[in-house]
Every structure is written in C-alpha cells, then in structure tokens.
Design a protein around this motif. Sequence first.
Motif, PDB file in Angstrom:
ATOM      1  N   ALA A 234      11.214 -22.772   4.189  1.00  0.00           N
ATOM      2  CA  ALA A 234      12.407 -22.329   3.791  1.00  0.00           C
ATOM      3  C   ALA A 234      13.066 -22.829   2.782  1.00  0.00           C
ATOM      4  CB  ALA A 234      13.466 -22.789   5.064  1.00  0.00           C
ATOM      5  N   GLY A 235      12.259 -22.851   1.614  1.00  0.00           N
ATOM      6  CA  GLY A 235      12.605 -23.267   0.247  1.00  0.00           C
ATOM      7  C   GLY A 235      12.658 -24.702   0.105  1.00  0.00           C
ATOM      8  N   LEU A 236      12.332 -25.024  -1.468  1.00  0.00           N
ATOM      9  CA  LEU A 236      12.460 -26.581  -1.809  1.00  0.00           C
ATOM     10  C   LEU A 236      13.905 -26.704  -2.809  1.00  0.00           C
ATOM     11  CD1 LEU A 236       8.712 -27.073  -2.541  1.00  0.00           C
ATOM     12  CD2 LEU A 236       9.953 -27.601  -0.547  1.00  0.00           C
ATOM     13  N   TRP A 237      14.312 -27.761  -2.595  1.00  0.00           N
ATOM     14  CA  TRP A 237      15.298 -28.220  -3.672  1.00  0.00           C
ATOM     15  C   TRP A 237      14.769 -29.530  -4.437  1.00  0.00           C
ATOM     16  CZ3 TRP A 237      20.806 -28.288  -1.132  1.00  0.00           C
ATOM     17  CH2 TRP A 237      21.133 -26.953  -0.618  1.00  0.00           C
ATOM     18  N   ASP A 238      14.630 -29.126  -5.720  1.00  0.00           N
ATOM     19  CA  ASP A 238      13.996 -30.218  -6.734  1.00  0.00           C
ATOM     20  C   ASP A 238      12.753 -30.783  -5.766  1.00  0.00           C
ATOM     21  OD1 ASP A 238      16.117 -29.800  -8.403  1.00  0.00           O
ATOM     22  OD2 ASP A 238      17.448 -31.326  -7.399  1.00  0.00           O
ATOM     23  N   GLY A 239      11.869 -30.049  -5.280  1.00  0.00           N
ATOM     24  CA  GLY A 239      10.664 -30.330  -4.859  1.00  0.00           C
ATOM     25  C   GLY A 239      10.898 -31.012  -3.305  1.00  0.00           C
ATOM     26  N   GLU A 240      11.860 -31.016  -2.862  1.00  0.00           N
ATOM     27  CA  GLU A 240      12.006 -31.571  -1.723  1.00  0.00           C
ATOM     28  C   GLU A 240      12.681 -30.397  -0.651  1.00  0.00           C
ATOM     29  OE1 GLU A 240      11.047 -34.459  -0.452  1.00  0.00           O
ATOM     30  OE2 GLU A 240      10.342 -35.036  -2.647  1.00  0.00           O
ATOM     31  N   PRO A 241      12.344 -30.567   0.612  1.00  0.00           N
ATOM     32  CA  PRO A 241      12.698 -29.600   1.614  1.00  0.00           C
ATOM     33  C   PRO A 241      14.401 -29.420   1.594  1.00  0.00           C
ATOM     34  CG  PRO A 241      11.047 -30.922   2.814  1.00  0.00           C
ATOM     35  CD  PRO A 241      11.295 -31.486   1.532  1.00  0.00           C
ATOM     36  N   SER A 242      14.715 -28.122   1.675  1.00  0.00           N
ATOM     37  CA  SER A 242      15.780 -27.717   1.679  1.00  0.00           C
ATOM     38  C   SER A 242      16.546 -28.080   3.039  1.00  0.00           C
ATOM     39  CB  SER A 242      15.890 -26.113   1.472  1.00  0.00           C
ATOM     40  OG  SER A 242      15.554 -25.424   2.590  1.00  0.00           O
ATOM     41  N   PRO A 243      18.023 -28.315   2.982  1.00  0.00           N
ATOM     42  CA  PRO A 243      18.631 -28.884   4.361  1.00  0.00           C
ATOM     43  C   PRO A 243      17.922 -27.740   5.492  1.00  0.00           C
ATOM     44  CG  PRO A 243      20.162 -28.717   2.655  1.00  0.00           C
ATOM     45  CD  PRO A 243      18.917 -27.922   2.059  1.00  0.00           C
ATOM     46  N   TYR A 244      17.810 -26.663   5.344  1.00  0.00           N
ATOM     47  CA  TYR A 244      17.493 -25.908   6.513  1.00  0.00           C
ATOM     48  C   TYR A 244      15.801 -26.184   6.871  1.00  0.00           C
ATOM     49  CZ  TYR A 244      21.425 -22.480   7.237  1.00  0.00           C
ATOM     50  OH  TYR A 244      22.389 -22.028   7.715  1.00  0.00           O
ATOM     51  N   LEU A 245      15.097 -26.353   5.814  1.00  0.00           N
ATOM     52  CA  LEU A 245      13.740 -26.608   6.088  1.00  0.00           C
ATOM     53  C   LEU A 245      13.516 -27.925   6.976  1.00  0.00           C
ATOM     54  CD1 LEU A 245      10.787 -26.012   6.027  1.00  0.00           C
ATOM     55  CD2 LEU A 245      10.727 -26.566   3.620  1.00  0.00           C
ATOM     56  N   ALA A 246      14.337 -28.996   6.447  1.00  0.00           N
ATOM     57  CA  ALA A 246      14.427 -30.146   6.706  1.00  0.00           C
ATOM     58  C   ALA A 246      14.857 -30.310   8.163  1.00  0.00           C
ATOM     59  CB  ALA A 246      15.306 -31.134   6.005  1.00  0.00           C
ATOM     60  N   HIS A 247      15.535 -29.380   8.832  1.00  0.00           N
ATOM     61  CA  HIS A 247      15.972 -29.325   9.892  1.00  0.00           C
ATOM     62  C   HIS A 247      14.836 -28.658  10.946  1.00  0.00           C
ATOM     63  CE1 HIS A 247      20.583 -29.239   8.483  1.00  0.00           C
ATOM     64  NE2 HIS A 247      20.022 -30.239   8.691  1.00  0.00           N
ATOM     65  N   ARG A 248      14.292 -27.798  10.409  1.00  0.00           N
ATOM     66  CA  ARG A 248      13.021 -27.357  11.173  1.00  0.00           C
ATOM     67  C   ARG A 248      11.715 -28.430  11.335  1.00  0.00           C
ATOM     68  NH1 ARG A 248      11.870 -21.415   8.178  1.00  0.00           N
ATOM     69  NH2 ARG A 248      14.242 -20.671   8.362  1.00  0.00           N
ATOM     70  N   LEU A 249      11.630 -29.211  10.271  1.00  0.00           N
ATOM     71  CA  LEU A 249      10.956 -30.305  10.306  1.00  0.00           C
ATOM     72  C   LEU A 249      11.264 -31.356  11.189  1.00  0.00           C
ATOM     73  CD1 LEU A 249       9.978 -30.285   6.588  1.00  0.00           C
ATOM     74  CD2 LEU A 249       8.331 -29.447   8.323  1.00  0.00           C
ATOM     75  N   ASP A 250      12.432 -31.837  11.391  1.00  0.00           N
ATOM     76  CA  ASP A 250      12.957 -32.666  12.283  1.00  0.00           C
ATOM     77  C   ASP A 250      12.761 -32.297  13.716  1.00  0.00           C
ATOM     78  OD1 ASP A 250      14.066 -34.258  10.239  1.00  0.00           O
ATOM     79  OD2 ASP A 250      16.000 -33.209  10.273  1.00  0.00           O
ATOM     80  N   ALA A 251      13.086 -30.913  14.087  1.00  0.00           N
ATOM     81  CA  ALA A 251      12.575 -30.529  15.361  1.00  0.00           C
ATOM     82  C   ALA A 251      11.074 -30.672  15.452  1.00  0.00           C
ATOM     83  CB  ALA A 251      12.885 -29.034  15.343  1.00  0.00           C
ATOM     84  N   ALA A 252      10.265 -30.522  14.504  1.00  0.00           N
ATOM     85  CA  ALA A 252       8.825 -30.616  14.781  1.00  0.00           C
ATOM     86  C   ALA A 252       8.530 -32.037  15.006  1.00  0.00           C
ATOM     87  CB  ALA A 252       7.981 -30.128  13.645  1.00  0.00           C
ATOM     88  N   ALA A 253       9.162 -32.967  14.239  1.00  0.00           N
ATOM     89  CA  ALA A 253       8.835 -34.324  14.383  1.00  0.00           C
ATOM     90  C   ALA A 253       9.354 -34.903  16.024  1.00  0.00           C
ATOM     91  CB  ALA A 253       9.648 -35.200  13.356  1.00  0.00           C
TER      92      ALA A 253
ATOM     93  N   LEU B  58       9.795 -32.971  18.495  1.00  0.00           N
ATOM     94  CA  LEU B  58       8.489 -32.589  19.586  1.00  0.00           C
ATOM     95  C   LEU B  58       7.295 -33.155  19.543  1.00  0.00           C
ATOM     96  CD1 LEU B  58       9.028 -28.450  18.919  1.00  0.00           C
ATOM     97  CD2 LEU B  58       9.481 -29.790  20.860  1.00  0.00           C
ATOM     98  N   TYR B  59       6.787 -33.941  18.458  1.00  0.00           N
ATOM     99  CA  TYR B  59       5.655 -34.593  18.501  1.00  0.00           C
ATOM    100  C   TYR B  59       5.884 -36.006  19.098  1.00  0.00           C
ATOM    101  CZ  TYR B  59       1.416 -37.167  16.703  1.00  0.00           C
ATOM    102  OH  TYR B  59       0.434 -38.006  16.826  1.00  0.00           O
ATOM    103  N   ARG B  60       6.892 -36.658  18.777  1.00  0.00           N
ATOM    104  CA  ARG B  60       7.219 -37.954  19.356  1.00  0.00           C
ATOM    105  C   ARG B  60       7.335 -37.826  20.805  1.00  0.00           C
ATOM    106  NH1 ARG B  60      10.421 -38.319  14.575  1.00  0.00           N
ATOM    107  NH2 ARG B  60      12.164 -37.597  15.673  1.00  0.00           N
ATOM    108  N   SER B  61       7.849 -36.835  21.398  1.00  0.00           N
ATOM    109  CA  SER B  61       8.167 -36.333  22.580  1.00  0.00           C
ATOM    110  C   SER B  61       6.878 -35.976  23.410  1.00  0.00           C
ATOM    111  CB  SER B  61       9.196 -35.465  23.064  1.00  0.00           C
ATOM    112  OG  SER B  61       8.730 -34.071  22.587  1.00  0.00           O
ATOM    113  N   GLY B  62       5.725 -35.794  22.917  1.00  0.00           N
ATOM    114  CA  GLY B  62       4.255 -35.460  23.451  1.00  0.00           C
ATOM    115  C   GLY B  62       4.385 -33.765  23.543  1.00  0.00           C
ATOM    116  N   ARG B  63       5.259 -33.142  23.292  1.00  0.00           N
ATOM    117  CA  ARG B  63       5.266 -31.851  23.797  1.00  0.00           C
ATOM    118  C   ARG B  63       4.310 -30.930  22.749  1.00  0.00           C
ATOM    119  NH1 ARG B  63       9.591 -29.524  26.760  1.00  0.00           N
ATOM    120  NH2 ARG B  63      10.959 -31.255  27.393  1.00  0.00           N
ATOM    121  N   ILE B  64       3.750 -31.441  21.481  1.00  0.00           N
ATOM    122  CA  ILE B  64       3.046 -30.861  20.628  1.00  0.00           C
ATOM    123  C   ILE B  64       2.072 -31.827  20.266  1.00  0.00           C
ATOM    124  CG2 ILE B  64       4.387 -29.097  19.960  1.00  0.00           C
ATOM    125  CD1 ILE B  64       4.890 -30.640  17.301  1.00  0.00           C
TER     126      ILE B  64
END
Length: 254
Positions: A90-109, A111-117
């Motif tokens: 969902a795009g990068l800002w100065d080489g880092e994930p944009s806020p929208y992309l960061a929120h997607r990645l937070d959800a993935a992290a 899910l991983y910590r909870s053992g769902r993926i």
Amino acid sequence: MRIPGAGRMAAAVRAVPVRLAAVRAGLGALGARVLRALRTRRGQRRALQTLMLGCVLALLPSTWMHAAAAGRVGDVAQAPKTPVAVVFGAGLWDGEPSPYLAHRLDAAAELYRSGRIEVVLVTGDNSRVEYDEPDAMRRYLTERGVPDRRIVSDYAGFDTWDSCVRAKKIFGVDRAVLISQDFHIRRAVALCERAGVASYGVGVAEPHDATWYFGGIRELLASGKGARDAVLGRDPRFLGEREDGVRRALGTQR
C-alpha cells in the motif's frame, strides 16, 4: 537540396487548422442538438435513463465483488487458523511502509503472535531499484517479532489480481488469510477466490478521513479493472518460475 515529401508535409501542416475547425464545428453542432433534446421531456427522460444505466454498469463489478466475498470478511479476532497470510502493498513513505500499509502489517504480526498463521507472504511493487515494497514490509514485520524465515516476498505484486494469481501459480498457496483495509478487502477476496485461492479477508479499520474516502472512490474504478482481469483470466505482468518459498517457510520451526 530538395527534401523528398516536403511538399506533402507542408500541406498536411497547413491542413491542421482547417481540420481542427471542422472538429470544433462538429462538436458545437452536437452540443446544440443535445441542448435542444434536453429541453423536451422525452430528451430529459432519455438522459436520465442513460445516466441511471451508466451508474448501474459502473456499480456492477463492485456489487459482484461484495457478493463473492459475503461471509468471508471479518477482523483479526475472527480470522480462522490458516497456514498463510497475504499482505498487499500500500505504498512507501521515504522507504518505510505508509500508515495504511503499516496497519496491515500490524494485523499480520498480531495473527502470527496469536498462532493463527504460520507464514506471511508480502506482495508488492519492486519494479524500480529505488522502490522496494516487499523488503520494507519484511523489515517492519521482523521488527515486530515475526521471524525472517517465516516471511516470503513476492516482488511482482503490481496490483491485486497479479498478487492473487502469483500467490496461486508461483507460490502454491491454496488457502490464505488476506489482509488489507476494509474498503479494499472484498475485492481482494473476490479476485483471489477467482484465482483459485480459498480466502478469508481481514479488513483493517481506519478513520473515515479524506484518505479513506479517496480509497473508497478509487475502489469503484479498480473494481471494474479487477472484474475484467478476472473474467478474461489475464496473466500477471510478470509470472516467472514457480517458487517453493512458502513450502520451505512452513517447514521451518516456529
């Protein structure tokens, strides 16, 4: 020295203003006829019918995608236990994930910590050397506790359809949790289902600010393109050889 064809070229250049004038006259006459028609009840009725038909046609792809994703979208807490999660760029800002992309990645992290993926497939744009979504996504996830060996990168996820087809054909993903914002997730589910990936969508909620509304409007246009790609079965811009990164990542210890 006489240049071959110079006379014809000069004549063509002199004819341009005449042709432009003819086009303007034609458009003016057409506009006058339309205005005359709109002054009559019959013309107004036809204009309204045309407008309504255009709206229906524009909304058909989005309607199909919402129907195809019915019952397959929820939040992080509702996501079923699934081996693979797919996070769309969902795009990068100065080489880092944009806020929208960061929120997607937070959800993935989460899910991983909870053992769902078990594995995260990050798919995004790396069409230019200086722009690398997947590597930025990988760094973000590792900083939040997802082991690097459990992350697989797709560097040719140029749009949602490409990402879905490549997840199936290149990485061998048959079932996945998809992660995106709530205004995009139904399209992602519908297209991945069409590509052969049994999907459940996690819609990341966002404040309804200007960016969110812009994303919703853009989604109407993107739905039309996505539906066309799905119906025609378009190949991704880059397909390449099959990779076993997901299989190997699933085989590593947690």
